[in-house]
Design a protein around this motif. Sequence first.
Motif, PDB file in Angstrom:
ATOM      1  N   HIS A  74       0.867  -1.189   0.000  1.00 17.18           N
ATOM      2  CA  HIS A  74       0.000   0.000   0.000  1.00 17.18           C
ATOM      3  C   HIS A  74       0.900   1.234   0.000  1.00 17.18           C
ATOM      4  O   HIS A  74       0.981   1.981   0.980  1.00 17.18           O
ATOM      5  CB  HIS A  74      -0.940  -0.026   1.211  1.00 17.18           C
ATOM      6  CG  HIS A  74      -1.757  -1.286   1.290  1.00 17.18           C
ATOM      7  ND1 HIS A  74      -2.700  -1.615   0.328  1.00 17.18           N
ATOM      8  CD2 HIS A  74      -1.791  -2.310   2.189  1.00 17.18           C
ATOM      9  CE1 HIS A  74      -3.262  -2.781   0.647  1.00 17.18           C
ATOM     10  NE2 HIS A  74      -2.727  -3.228   1.765  1.00 17.18           N
TER      11      HIS A  74
ATOM     12  N   ALA B 188      -4.522   4.694  -0.128  1.00 18.98           N
ATOM     13  CA  ALA B 188      -3.384   3.868   0.277  1.00 18.98           C
ATOM     14  C   ALA B 188      -2.794   3.155  -0.929  1.00 18.98           C
ATOM     15  O   ALA B 188      -1.596   2.913  -0.983  1.00 18.98           O
ATOM     16  CB  ALA B 188      -3.828   2.858   1.331  1.00 18.98           C
ATOM     17  N   GLY B 189      -3.660   2.816  -1.897  1.00 17.10           N
ATOM     18  CA  GLY B 189      -3.218   2.121  -3.100  1.00 17.10           C
ATOM     19  C   GLY B 189      -3.174   0.620  -2.912  1.00 17.10           C
ATOM     20  O   GLY B 189      -3.114   0.118  -1.791  1.00 17.10           O
TER      21      GLY B 189
ATOM     22  N   LEU C  63     -15.906   4.445   1.358  1.00 16.57           N
ATOM     23  CA  LEU C  63     -16.847   5.433   1.908  1.00 16.57           C
ATOM     24  C   LEU C  63     -17.783   5.903   0.796  1.00 16.57           C
ATOM     25  O   LEU C  63     -17.446   5.797  -0.380  1.00 16.57           O
ATOM     26  CB  LEU C  63     -16.077   6.642   2.452  1.00 16.57           C
ATOM     27  CG  LEU C  63     -15.238   6.432   3.713  1.00 16.57           C
ATOM     28  CD1 LEU C  63     -14.332   7.626   3.958  1.00 16.57           C
ATOM     29  CD2 LEU C  63     -16.122   6.180   4.924  1.00 16.57           C
TER      30      LEU C  63
ATOM     31  N   PHE D  64     -11.780  11.591   2.239  1.00 12.85           N
ATOM     32  CA  PHE D  64     -10.842  11.047   3.225  1.00 12.85           C
ATOM     33  C   PHE D  64      -9.430  11.126   2.661  1.00 12.85           C
ATOM     34  O   PHE D  64      -9.225  10.992   1.464  1.00 12.85           O
ATOM     35  CB  PHE D  64     -11.187   9.598   3.594  1.00 12.85           C
ATOM     36  CG  PHE D  64     -10.259   9.026   4.633  1.00 12.85           C
ATOM     37  CD1 PHE D  64     -10.438   9.327   5.974  1.00 12.85           C
ATOM     38  CD2 PHE D  64      -9.169   8.243   4.268  1.00 12.85           C
ATOM     39  CE1 PHE D  64      -9.555   8.841   6.945  1.00 12.85           C
ATOM     40  CE2 PHE D  64      -8.276   7.754   5.228  1.00 12.85           C
ATOM     41  CZ  PHE D  64      -8.481   8.056   6.558  1.00 12.85           C
TER      42      PHE D  64
ATOM     43  N   HIS E 209      -5.512   9.662   3.456  1.00  8.84           N
ATOM     44  CA  HIS E 209      -4.585   8.897   4.290  1.00  8.84           C
ATOM     45  C   HIS E 209      -3.377   9.741   4.720  1.00  8.84           C
ATOM     46  O   HIS E 209      -2.997   9.742   5.878  1.00  8.84           O
ATOM     47  CB  HIS E 209      -4.105   7.635   3.562  1.00  8.84           C
ATOM     48  CG  HIS E 209      -4.991   6.469   3.782  1.00  8.84           C
ATOM     49  ND1 HIS E 209      -5.963   6.094   2.892  1.00  8.84           N
ATOM     50  CD2 HIS E 209      -5.090   5.607   4.821  1.00  8.84           C
ATOM     51  CE1 HIS E 209      -6.601   5.042   3.361  1.00  8.84           C
ATOM     52  NE2 HIS E 209      -6.104   4.713   4.532  1.00  8.84           N
TER      53      HIS E 209
ATOM     54  N   CYS F  72      -1.967   2.520  11.361  1.00  7.41           N
ATOM     55  CA  CYS F  72      -2.975   1.776  10.602  1.00  7.41           C
ATOM     56  C   CYS F  72      -3.949   1.100  11.568  1.00  7.41           C
ATOM     57  O   CYS F  72      -5.163   1.110  11.358  1.00  7.41           O
ATOM     58  CB  CYS F  72      -2.328   0.700   9.736  1.00  7.41           C
ATOM     59  SG  CYS F  72      -0.911   1.217   8.757  1.00  7.41           S
TER      60      CYS F  72
ATOM     61  N   CYS G 140      -7.263   2.645  13.039  1.00 10.22           N
ATOM     62  CA  CYS G 140      -8.479   2.690  12.228  1.00 10.22           C
ATOM     63  C   CYS G 140      -8.846   1.348  11.605  1.00 10.22           C
ATOM     64  O   CYS G 140     -10.000   1.105  11.294  1.00 10.22           O
ATOM     65  CB  CYS G 140      -8.332   3.725  11.118  1.00 10.22           C
ATOM     66  SG  CYS G 140      -8.140   5.403  11.748  1.00 10.22           S
ATOM     67  N   HIS G 141      -7.850   0.472  11.393  1.00 11.80           N
ATOM     68  CA  HIS G 141      -8.119  -0.786  10.684  1.00 11.80           C
ATOM     69  C   HIS G 141      -8.021  -2.017  11.568  1.00 11.80           C
ATOM     70  O   HIS G 141      -8.263  -3.122  11.106  1.00 11.80           O
ATOM     71  CB  HIS G 141      -7.164  -0.944   9.494  1.00 11.80           C
ATOM     72  CG  HIS G 141      -7.404   0.050   8.403  1.00 11.80           C
ATOM     73  ND1 HIS G 141      -8.606   0.147   7.739  1.00 11.80           N
ATOM     74  CD2 HIS G 141      -6.612   1.008   7.858  1.00 11.80           C
ATOM     75  CE1 HIS G 141      -8.544   1.115   6.831  1.00 11.80           C
ATOM     76  NE2 HIS G 141      -7.350   1.660   6.887  1.00 11.80           N
TER      77      HIS G 141
HETATM   78  C1  HEC Z   1      -7.750   7.799  10.483  1.00 14.25           C
HETATM   79  C2  HEC Z   1      -8.117   6.453  10.090  1.00 14.25           C
HETATM   80  C3  HEC Z   1      -7.222   5.666   9.164  1.00 14.25           C
HETATM   81  C4  HEC Z   1      -5.862   5.408   9.289  1.00 14.25           C
HETATM   82  C5  HEC Z   1      -4.914   5.890  10.355  1.00 14.25           C
HETATM   83  C6  HEC Z   1      -5.525   4.520   8.180  1.00 14.25           C
HETATM   84  N1  HEC Z   1      -6.641   4.293   7.407  1.00 14.25           N
HETATM   85 FE1  HEC Z   1      -6.731   3.164   5.728  1.00 14.25          FE
HETATM   86  N2  HEC Z   1      -8.677   3.711   5.417  1.00 14.25           N
HETATM   87  C7  HEC Z   1      -9.409   4.526   6.282  1.00 14.25           C
HETATM   88  C8  HEC Z   1     -10.685   4.847   5.662  1.00 14.25           C
HETATM   89  C9  HEC Z   1     -11.768   5.720   6.261  1.00 14.25           C
HETATM   90  C10 HEC Z   1     -10.699   4.199   4.401  1.00 14.25           C
HETATM   91  C11 HEC Z   1     -11.778   4.283   3.315  1.00 14.25           C
HETATM   92  C12 HEC Z   1     -11.362   5.441   2.420  1.00 14.25           C
HETATM   93  C13 HEC Z   1     -12.280   5.757   1.262  1.00 14.25           C
HETATM   94  O1  HEC Z   1     -13.142   4.964   0.897  1.00 14.25           O
HETATM   95  O2  HEC Z   1     -12.130   6.865   0.698  1.00 14.25           O
HETATM   96  C14 HEC Z   1      -9.420   3.484   4.290  1.00 14.25           C
HETATM   97  C15 HEC Z   1      -9.037   2.695   3.203  1.00 14.25           C
HETATM   98  C16 HEC Z   1      -7.855   1.972   3.128  1.00 14.25           C
HETATM   99  C17 HEC Z   1      -7.487   1.091   2.039  1.00 14.25           C
HETATM  100  C18 HEC Z   1      -8.301   0.786   0.795  1.00 14.25           C
HETATM  101  C19 HEC Z   1      -8.574   1.958  -0.107  1.00 14.25           C
HETATM  102  C20 HEC Z   1      -7.411   2.856  -0.430  1.00 14.25           C
HETATM  103  O3  HEC Z   1      -7.307   3.915   0.218  1.00 14.25           O
HETATM  104  O4  HEC Z   1      -6.602   2.576  -1.324  1.00 14.25           O
HETATM  105  C21 HEC Z   1      -6.253   0.571   2.333  1.00 14.25           C
HETATM  106  C22 HEC Z   1      -5.455  -0.396   1.493  1.00 14.25           C
HETATM  107  C23 HEC Z   1      -5.852   1.139   3.612  1.00 14.25           C
HETATM  108  N3  HEC Z   1      -6.846   1.983   4.054  1.00 14.25           N
HETATM  109  C24 HEC Z   1      -4.648   0.871   4.235  1.00 14.25           C
HETATM  110  C25 HEC Z   1      -4.135   1.594   5.318  1.00 14.25           C
HETATM  111  C26 HEC Z   1      -2.771   1.447   5.846  1.00 14.25           C
HETATM  112  C27 HEC Z   1      -1.739   0.493   5.299  1.00 14.25           C
HETATM  113  C28 HEC Z   1      -2.660   2.337   6.892  1.00 14.25           C
HETATM  114  C29 HEC Z   1      -1.442   2.623   7.769  1.00 14.25           C
HETATM  115  C30 HEC Z   1      -0.188   2.992   7.076  1.00 14.25           C
HETATM  116  C31 HEC Z   1      -3.949   3.029   7.019  1.00 14.25           C
HETATM  117  N4  HEC Z   1      -4.801   2.561   6.047  1.00 14.25           N
HETATM  118  C32 HEC Z   1      -4.260   3.999   7.971  1.00 14.25           C
HETATM  119  C33 HEC Z   1      -8.997   4.971   7.510  1.00 14.25           C
HETATM  120  C34 HEC Z   1      -7.697   4.961   7.984  1.00 14.25           C
END
Ligand code: HEC
Length: 197
Positions: free
Chosen positions: A70, A79-80, A122, A128, A130, A140, A143-144
């Motif tokens: 990602h 995040a990709g 979403l 949103f 990242h 990560c 939230c995940h």
């Molecule tokens: C503040 C909360 C938050 C944090 C911290 C966070 N995420 Fe997310 N993540 C989300 C939300 C909300 C979505 C849905 C975003 C959307 O649909 O626009 C998402 C979507 C994603 C996705 C799928 C869609 C995309 O964005 O490509 C991936 C993969 C992902 N997150 C990985 C990570 C990783 C790896 C980390 C840590 C390095 C991380 N996230 C940290 C809230 C968070």
Amino acid sequence: MKPLFSPGADRKLRGIMVVVAAALVLAGTVAFAVARSDGTWGVGTPAAQPIPFSHAIHAGQIGLDCRFCHAGVETSANAGMPSAETCLGCHSQVWNVTAQFAPLETALTLGTPVTWASVHRLPEHVRFQHAAHIGAGLTCAQCHGPVETMARTVKAETQSMGWCLDCHRDAAPEAAARHAQLGVEISPLTSCSTCHR
Ligand code: HEC
Ligand code: HEC
Ligand code: HEC
Ligand code: HEC
Ligand code: HEC
């Protein structure tokens, strides 16, 4: 004159009204609880994927960094997702390529990405970022959840507006102070326009 309703009927009517009122309150409470429950938000429910990918194996057992797959998470809104090449770097030679990897070959041949199903997407009207969150020092897992233990990827939090706002209310003063120090404007974390297009 004889009353229209007997005293007995009046008592019965009152009784029915109490029962109806109680039933309405109960129905309302149940509807509220269902609307607010994790199940309604898809928390803990995996999606059907083209390949049975496991974070428990790749991020847990093998210990690959999240950013290995990602890569955009620190610099972009998204995040990709990993390319087919990223997977095939390991799965074309070292490990047996079985039928379950066919979508990788298809993606490589057609030059298209693998069509992973998202459990986090979403609605269109929400924005949103990242990069802003990782830059603010969030992990990560905040939230995940513990993704590196998940055999199948699931959502750990509702991602409802209330969930976003709970953290934004707490984080707002510190974020404002940090940005004032850096001399840059930040949109107030609880304003509608910060999260909505
Ligand atoms: C503040 C909360 C938050 C944090 C911290 C966070 N995420 Fe997310 N993540 C989300 C939300 C909300 C979505 C849905 C975003 C959307 O649909 O626009 C998402 C979507 C994603 C996705 C799928 C869609 C995309 O964005 O490509 C991936 C993969 C992902 N997150 C990985 C990570 C990783 C790896 C980390 C840590 C390095 C991380 N996230 C940290 C809230 C968070
Ligand atoms: C070897 C590559 C790889 C590594 C390493 C990896 N992921 Fe993933 N990740 C994927 C793939 C492939 C998917 C899509 C399939 C799925 O959801 O299981 C995905 C999906 C996700 C999603 C759900 C995206 C959505 O749209 O719902 C999140 C969140 C996520 N990863 C977070 C993480 C975190 C956090 C780490 C580190 C602990 C991590 N990933 C490490 C490949 C990887
Ligand atoms: C760094 C090397 C590496 C990368 C990159 C990698 N894998 Fe793996 N993968 C492994 C190893 C090691 C195993 C475990 C093999 C075993 O125990 O039989 C595995 C197992 C699997 C399995 C079998 C899981 C099971 O439940 O048996 C699938 C499916 C898989 N990987 C898909 C992917 C996909 C899709 C990607 C790209 C998003 C990917 N892998 C990237 C090393 C890698
Ligand atoms: C665990 C805490 C936490 C959660 C949960 C969270 N945020 Fe944030 N968010 C922050 C912090 C801290 C900042 C300030 C970042 C900074 O200082 O640049 C921020 C900033 C933002 C920004 C402003 C980015 C910019 O550069 O203008 C947006 C938009 C945003 N969040 C949307 C969301 C949405 C939508 C959700 C829910 C899906 C969400 N956030 C969930 C902590 C959180
Ligand atoms: C911190 C981010 C954030 C802020 C600030 C925010 N929202 Fe939201 N809002 C969300 C998210 C995330 C959703 C989508 C939840 C979901 O998946 O249905 C949402 C959904 C909504 C919806 C749709 C409700 C539904 O049932 O689908 C409306 C309407 C809405 N917001 C209005 C507002 C208004 C008005 C404000 C300002 C008072 C506001 N929002 C501030 C994050 C935010």
